[in-house]
Design an enzyme around this catalytic site. Structure first.
Site: not given
Length: 374
Positions: A25, A28, A46, A145
């Site tokens: 999906i 990174g 992840k 971030d």
């Protein structure tokens, strides 16, 4: 470091994490994000790229996992398990059905009415609540971030903060470097928040370090997603990790507020100017152009928001690009002028002039109450 190692141990008890029915999906910098089944639940995984696993990456993973584990909150994504054992290094987190806020806003541009003003202010409040919690914690955590890609949206349209790979303990970092919060402030949120460096920030903004070497690291800190960065972050460049604190997050939060109001990505006009370039060159040229604008004092436009009170939801049927709207159309509430004022405060060049996240949260909740009672 001992504190981080202890927390890491508590969430990485297994050597490998087995999951099933995985569907990609997202992707990174050093990982691929999957939707998968794990222990009977739908989760986000992840999966780390073995080729990019080194000491720095492991430290970043530990920082992300331990920050999210130590700071459990309704508006912070929950980490369920983690492992850095190759080749199955991965982090398992709760799954947020609608993906990133960036994706949600992009889909809403064609049908603004589907994301009404009340939902947007609720999303803003959720993000503010999670960030205020981090800034007010005993270790005072700066996300560093904060942007729409790192805000995830659940099935019931609530927002949660994710991706803490660049986060840091502000109090620990500032005490190490010998700096402290501005005298006269009170409460944990205002201690060691970078306000003490306001003079330095203002002095160095005009000399912003903008990396432009295309052979360099596109994830270099000084250039990483300048679309949301505060001027002092841009001025600090790749080496200025400890020269700012939580008030840099407040500037980024202001950009998120602007995106929620307009449904547009920040600095869209600048991005469009470099669309014809190859991907890496486009990234560098866009970031350099935005960094120069922000360092020079230019901010995202607020005029359309300030004058929005006279344009109500009847405009929602128009195209997002309708020039009569000035900005992408949406259901303007009677308090959008104050919403714009809050954004403007977040955009202050001087970090000490920006509101705390607690203050921003109170302002947004007040707007929501007034909207509900209208």
């Amino acid at each position: 470091v001992d504190y981080i190692d202890a927390l890491w141990t508590s969430v990485s008890q297994v050597k490998t994490l087995k999951f099933e029915k995985a569907i990609k999906i997202g992707r990174g910098g050093f990982s691929t994000v999957l939707r998968a089944a794990w222990r009977g639940s739908t989760v986000a995984v992840k999966v780390l790229d073995p080729k990019k696993i080194n000491g720095d990456v492991v430290d970043a993973i530990k920082r992300e996992v331990t920050t999210m584990t130590a700071n459990r909150h309704p508006h912070i994504v929950t980490v369920l398990a983690a492992s850095v054992q190759l080749p199955d290094a991965s982090i398992i987190m709760e799954h947020c059905l609608h993906g990133s806020l960036s994706d949600v806003l992009a889909r809403a541009r064609t049908r603004p009415a589907r994301l009404c003003w009340r939902v947007r202010t609720l999303m803003a409040s959720d993000a503010a609540c999670g960030l205020a919690f981090l800034h007010s914690s005993s270790n005072q955590i700066a996300h560093r971030d904060f942007n729409t890609s790192n805000l995830l949206v659940t099935e019931d349209m609530r927002v949660k903060i994710a991706d803490f790979g660049l986060s840091r303990l502000v109090r620990a970092a500032t005490s190490t470097s010998g700096t402290s919060g501005t005298s006269g402030t009170s409460g944990k949120e205002n201690e060691a928040d970078g306000v003490a460096n306001a003079g330095v920030a203002k002095a160095t903004v005009s000399n912003a370090k903008v990396v432009s070497d295309p052979e360099g690291d596109p994830e270099g800190f000084g250039l990483r997603n300048c679309l949301f960065h505060a001027p002092e972050v841009i001025a600090a460049g790749a080496g200025g990790v400890s020269s700012f604190g939580t008030r840099a997050d407040v500037f980024s939060f202001g950009v998120v507020l602007w995106c929620l109001a307009t449904l547009a990505p920040p600095w869209e006009d600048v991005q469009a100017e470099h669309e014809h370039l190859p991907e890496l060159a486009r990234f560098y040229q866009t970031m350099r152009a935005v960094a120069k604008k922000v360092a020079a004092g230019e901010r995202l436009p607020l005029d359309a928001l300030r004058s929005a009170d006279t344009r109500v939801s009847a405009n929602e049927h128009r195209s997002p690009d309708d020039p009569e709207n000035g900005i992408p159309s949406f259901a303007f509430a009677g308090n959008t002028a104050r919403y714009a004022e809050l954004i403007e405060l977040c955009f202050s060049t001087d970090p000490s002039a920006r509101p705390s996240m607690t203050h921003a949260l109170r302002a947004l909740r007040r707007m929501r109450r007034e909207e509900t009672n209208a």
